[in-house]
Design a protein around this motif. Structure first.
Motif, mmCIF file in Angstrom:
data_model
loop_
_atom_site.group_PDB
_atom_site.id
_atom_site.type_symbol
_atom_site.label_atom_id
_atom_site.label_comp_id
_atom_site.label_asym_id
_atom_site.label_seq_id
_atom_site.Cartn_x
_atom_site.Cartn_y
_atom_site.Cartn_z
ATOM 1 N N PRO B 124 -2.276 3.432 -8.727
ATOM 2 C CA PRO B 124 -2.562 3.000 -10.091
ATOM 3 C C PRO B 124 -3.090 1.750 -9.665
ATOM 4 N N GLY B 125 -3.744 0.888 -10.654
ATOM 5 C CA GLY B 125 -4.068 0.198 -10.609
ATOM 6 C C GLY B 125 -4.861 -1.099 -10.275
ATOM 7 N N VAL B 126 -4.934 -0.039 -8.953
ATOM 8 C CA VAL B 126 -5.278 -1.490 -7.924
ATOM 9 C C VAL B 126 -6.975 -0.863 -7.889
ATOM 10 N N ASP B 127 -7.454 -2.288 -7.834
ATOM 11 C CA ASP B 127 -9.082 -2.084 -7.726
ATOM 12 C C ASP B 127 -9.583 -1.224 -6.706
ATOM 13 N N ARG B 128 -8.624 -2.559 -5.736
ATOM 14 C CA ARG B 128 -9.128 -2.756 -4.126
ATOM 15 C C ARG B 128 -7.943 -2.915 -3.548
ATOM 16 N N PRO B 129 -7.738 -2.492 -2.345
ATOM 17 C CA PRO B 129 -7.239 -3.083 -1.623
ATOM 18 C C PRO B 129 -7.466 -4.177 -1.066
ATOM 19 N N ALA B 130 -6.346 -4.815 0.094
ATOM 20 C CA ALA B 130 -6.750 -5.556 0.666
ATOM 21 C C ALA B 130 -6.001 -5.770 2.250
ATOM 22 N N ILE B 131 -6.088 -6.597 2.800
ATOM 23 C CA ILE B 131 -5.365 -6.351 4.465
ATOM 24 C C ILE B 131 -4.706 -7.653 4.507
ATOM 25 N N GLY B 287 0.226 -6.369 13.588
ATOM 26 C CA GLY B 287 0.530 -6.122 12.749
ATOM 27 C C GLY B 287 0.099 -6.296 11.056
ATOM 28 N N ALA B 288 -1.057 -6.293 10.553
ATOM 29 C CA ALA B 288 -1.369 -6.455 9.442
ATOM 30 C C ALA B 288 -0.932 -5.269 8.556
ATOM 31 N N SER B 289 -0.847 -4.976 7.575
ATOM 32 C CA SER B 289 -0.612 -4.240 6.154
ATOM 33 C C SER B 289 -2.056 -4.417 5.226
ATOM 34 N N LEU B 290 -2.566 -2.413 5.570
ATOM 35 C CA LEU B 290 -3.448 -2.606 4.819
ATOM 36 C C LEU B 290 -2.318 -1.967 3.098
ATOM 37 N N VAL B 291 -2.842 -3.231 1.999
ATOM 38 C CA VAL B 291 -1.323 -2.937 1.046
ATOM 39 C C VAL B 291 -2.424 -2.685 0.005
ATOM 40 N N GLY B 292 -2.027 -1.902 -1.137
ATOM 41 C CA GLY B 292 -2.325 -1.554 -2.839
ATOM 42 C C GLY B 292 -2.734 0.248 -2.107
ATOM 43 N N LEU B 293 -2.225 0.649 -1.211
ATOM 44 C CA LEU B 293 -2.727 2.578 -1.448
ATOM 45 C C LEU B 293 -0.999 2.706 -0.905
ATOM 46 N N GLN B 294 -1.319 4.338 -1.419
ATOM 47 C CA GLN B 294 -0.069 5.284 -2.210
ATOM 48 C C GLN B 294 0.168 5.701 -0.712
ATOM 49 N N GLY B 295 0.867 4.766 0.379
ATOM 50 C CA GLY B 295 1.243 4.863 1.675
ATOM 51 C C GLY B 295 1.156 3.259 2.582
ATOM 52 N N ILE B 296 2.075 3.433 3.693
ATOM 53 C CA ILE B 296 2.095 2.614 4.247
ATOM 54 C C ILE B 296 0.666 2.222 5.219
ATOM 55 N N VAL B 297 -0.015 1.196 5.998
ATOM 56 C CA VAL B 297 -1.123 1.438 6.929
ATOM 57 C C VAL B 297 -0.938 0.204 7.856
ATOM 58 N N GLU B 331 5.498 -2.540 -9.636
ATOM 59 C CA GLU B 331 4.735 -4.335 -10.121
ATOM 60 C C GLU B 331 3.855 -4.650 -11.190
ATOM 61 N N LEU B 332 2.586 -3.032 -9.681
ATOM 62 C CA LEU B 332 1.637 -3.841 -10.935
ATOM 63 C C LEU B 332 1.664 -2.993 -12.357
ATOM 64 N N GLU B 333 2.166 -1.616 -12.470
ATOM 65 C CA GLU B 333 2.654 -1.525 -13.668
ATOM 66 C C GLU B 333 3.071 -1.686 -14.363
ATOM 67 N N ARG B 334 3.916 -2.522 -14.109
ATOM 68 C CA ARG B 334 4.760 -3.730 -14.935
ATOM 69 C C ARG B 334 3.469 -4.769 -15.633
ATOM 70 N N VAL B 335 3.009 -5.200 -14.704
ATOM 71 C CA VAL B 335 2.186 -6.051 -15.105
ATOM 72 C C VAL B 335 1.319 -5.204 -16.209
ATOM 73 N N LEU B 336 0.759 -4.515 -15.727
ATOM 74 C CA LEU B 336 -0.552 -4.300 -16.474
ATOM 75 C C LEU B 336 0.385 -3.401 -18.176
ATOM 76 N N VAL B 337 1.094 -3.540 -17.831
ATOM 77 C CA VAL B 337 1.762 -2.823 -19.238
ATOM 78 C C VAL B 337 1.492 -4.071 -19.977
ATOM 79 N N GLU B 338 2.549 -4.582 -19.491
ATOM 80 C CA GLU B 338 2.603 -5.992 -20.444
ATOM 81 C C GLU B 338 1.221 -6.674 -20.211
ATOM 82 N N GLY B 339 -0.022 -6.253 -19.953
ATOM 83 C CA GLY B 339 -1.048 -6.996 -20.216
ATOM 84 C C GLY B 339 -0.971 -8.264 -19.390
ATOM 85 N N ARG B 340 -0.654 -8.296 -18.728
ATOM 86 C CA ARG B 340 -0.872 -9.788 -18.008
ATOM 87 C C ARG B 340 -1.739 -9.910 -17.643
#
Lengths: 342, 342
Positions: B124-131, B287-297, B331-340
């Protein structure tokens, strides 16, 4: 070499100023018996530096006083407004007035590009000038542009960069039709952003020797003679590859300094390591061209030493000899007349 | 290590397929006595490969048959449409279904990102995942993202990358507030394009440990713990630095092979050169991480060997142990809730 070749040297520019520019200039005059140089800057200081190194080489070295110096971290707009008598500005003026055929500066890149563009103007048909440098490859070198003059290039800008890079590479390497690659994140047509896809279409329709997309690793593999990219991308690539080269060299040094035994091995290996170092020496490739202007302007690295600054001076001589701006102008005119650009 | 850690391995992906993935998987089980692996792919072939290497490590290695393989040069959309029973897709499904806590693949990056995004969805809150990958620095390493998932990032995307990279670095390096740099063509505020300037404003207003702009050379100097950039820029940087490292290594080898004397010196220097090589060995950072997904890839380099693929498997274990996606989500939820964010 062309009969008439006078280079204006911004003798105050760069981290070291005259301590580097003066000995490099004298070295160039020794290497090119018909070249002439105009040293621009604090005349008394420059005269003293020249005298202490054996004089003006039979009058082939003259002076033009300039009372100001553009600082390395000064903003381009402030330099343009407040430093009309800077060594950089006066050196560029000499090219504009026809008293010199090229100028060389190790000063601040942003100020150099802005001043050169303001004084010399762009060639007809050039929307944005670019910075083009040479980088080493496995078998030779590659010409890469833009290296940071333009941070939001459009597809037509990339197309212009390709034309200019192709002419430059053809002229200085005496090559018939240098191959041109467009830097992208993959080789397939579907990869990349809209700007590179549209630039690929323009290049595919042109009569340049367009190779197609190339990736970061292709640059140093020498897949093509010219690599074209936006200035943001090119600048990051240039600086990150310098960074990784420094990291690798540091690691190699550290391993040979680990203990007395490795130091001894390092001593024995020194001739091999020295030859290796000279092969990857970035100073050899110093001297980037500001292409797309009505005149030749060569940018030296700010921290260049005498050898490196000398390479930038040699690049200036070479481009005068090959009349690079005239050739770029002719090629752009041809391309525009033939309606090959949008 | 977490009590429950099962990794789904796309055992058919990469240039070498099971010849690499199977021995690397067995090595991981030997190193982590409580880890479990599910090998996904051609079951008969995988079973044979495991048997010939001493078996399934007390049942900690199981199989999941998949009848298809995504080719390395296959388009992401074709792979998504036509390869619903690919080893890559089935491995990601296992994460979705909760049968595995992470998946690792050396397959085609575009297909892996598209499939992972489609199956697992973004946080939630992620527009685009990243590598995100790790690169060596003088004193340690740096986390860099995006490496090519997004070629036209907006400032808000760069801000998200910064949040995700900061959480990842904090979790895996056990660091309180990792410093974050924004990649640009200069350090001054006036430099760069509008996207990075706006991203700098967002980061400056956030409570991340935002360092400011960094340049290409800062990446390998380790100026910051995290470096954020658009995927086009990051991809070119990654591949060009790999290219220059290969060029340098090739030159070093060539100089030691020049003649019988240099070969002899090379023989004596071999222990030093081997230690040097292992320091700059890019396999260590596979070993690069696909971050921003609901799971570890975790994405392994396509041409990984057994050692390199093993590193990607270790990265997966580490991220499971640190519950990276949960932390990023919080962390994203916190940032979004705090309106940052905007």
């Amino acid at each position: 070499m062309a009969d008439n070749c006078t280079i204006a040297v911004d003798a105050m520019g760069g981290d070291e100023g005259p301590d580097v520019t003066v000995p490099a200039s004298l070295g160039l005059l020794d290497a090119h018996p018909r070249a002439e140089l105009i040293l621009v800057g604090d005349e008394d200081r420059l005269r003293a530096a020249v005298e202490s190194r054996g004089g003006d080489r039979g009058g082939r070295l003259t002076y033009r006083h300039a009372s100001q110096v553009v600082e390395m971290d000064e903003s381009a707009s402030l330099a343009m407004r407040n430093k009309k008598d800077s060594s950089m500005r006066v050196a560029i003026n000499l090219v504009k007035e026809g008293q010199a055929q090229a100028c060389v500066s190790a000063g601040n890149t942003g100020a150099l590009m802005a001043t050169a563009r303001f004084v010399l103007k762009t060639l007809p048909g050039v929307d944005r000038p670019a910075i083009c440098t040479t980088l080493p490859t496995a078998e030779g070198h590659v010409h890469v542009l833009d290296l940071g003059a333009n941070v939001d290039s459009r597809s037509t800008n990339l197309f212009e960069f390709a034309v200019m890079g192709s002419v430059l590479a053809g002229a200085v390497d005496r090559q018939e039709r240098p191959s041109v690659g467009l830097l992208n994140v993959g080789e397939e047509d579907v990869k990349g952003n809209e700007v590179v896809k549209e630039a690929a279409r323009l290049l595919g329709d042109s009569d340049l020797a367009y190779h197609g997309f190339v990736e970061g690793n292709d640059v140093f593999q020498g897949t093509t003679d010219v690599v074209v990219c936006d200035g943001f991308v090119g600048n990051v690539m240039l600086k990150s590859t310098e960074g990784v080269a420094r990291l690798i060299a540091g690691n190699l040094r550290a391993e040979f300094r680990r203990n007395p035994l490795t130091k001894l091995v390092g001593l024995m290996a020194r001739p091999v390591l020295n030859r290796f170092r000279s092969r990857i020496d970035p100073r050899r490739f110093n001297g980037a061209s500001l292409v797309g202007l009505q005149g030749i302007v060569i940018k030296s690295h700010g921290n260049a030493d005498t050898y490196a600054f000398g390479q930038a001076l040699h690049e200036a001589i070479l481009e005068v000899d090959k009349a690079v701006p005239d050739r770029i102008g002719q090629e752009l005119e041809r391309v525009l007349v033939e309606g090959r650009t949008v």
